[in-house]
Design an enzyme around this catalytic site. Structure first.
Site: not given
Ligand code: GNR
Ligand code: NI
Length: 168
Positions: A134-135
């Protein structure tokens, strides 16, 4: 300092971030702000472009409140190995009030630098693997909603537009 988190549909979130070439005091200050902003949100991760800085830096901490913090800072992170498939619900600090299941790799190996400039390898599965993917997506200008089916994405976009109109 807690920074403002940019939210969809801010075009800054769609830009690709550049590699960090040299770690300076400014880098360390940026990371301090990212970590403070992530914990304050609260979120399990934050990428620099979410606060408008287009450098390839991510912070992750998936520990819960009952545990000691377990902070990962990865500079120029790259997924060097991925295996398996997972389908878990995701949210994003840049996409408030929306969550959806996203298909990801179940396990990843990530290489990058830590704040000292040392090469690091992280092996991740479960939520940590999701967080890395995700990041790192944020560094490439991608949001989790970009992984949805056309139908689901259009439903999301309609909902977001409606919410924005009602703000006026
Ligand atoms: O806080 C976050 N929770 C999350 C939950 C499930 C999958 C990915 C995340 S990342 C997110 C924080 C965020 O937006 N990071 O970019
Ligand atoms: Ni995010």
């Amino acid at each position: 300092m807690i920074r403002t988190i940019l939210t969809y549909p801010n075009p800054e979130l769609k830009k690709k971030s550049s590699p960090v070439t040299i770690i300076t005091d400014a880098t360390r200050e940026l990371v301090r702000d990212m970590v403070e902003t992530m914990y304050a949100a609260p979120g399990v991760g934050l990428a620099a472009p979410q606060i408008g800085v287009h450098q390839r830096i991510i912070a992750i901490d998936i520990s819960d409140k009952s545990e000691p913090p377990d902070l990962i800072i990865a500079i120029n992170p790259v997924i060097v190995h991925a295996e398996g498939e997972s389908y878990e619900e995701e949210g994003c600090l840049s996409v408030p009030s929306y969550a959806a299941n996203v298909k990801r790799h179940a396990g990843v190996i990530v290489k990058g630098l830590d704040l000292d400039g040392s090469e690091r390898t992280w092996k991740a599965d479960g939520l940590l693997a999701v967080a890395f993917q995700h990041e790192i997506d944020h560094l490439d200008g991608l949001l989790f909603v970009d992984h949805l089916s056309t139908l689901k994405r259009e439903l999301f976009q309609r909902k977001a537009r409606k919410a924005a109109e009602e703000m006026q």
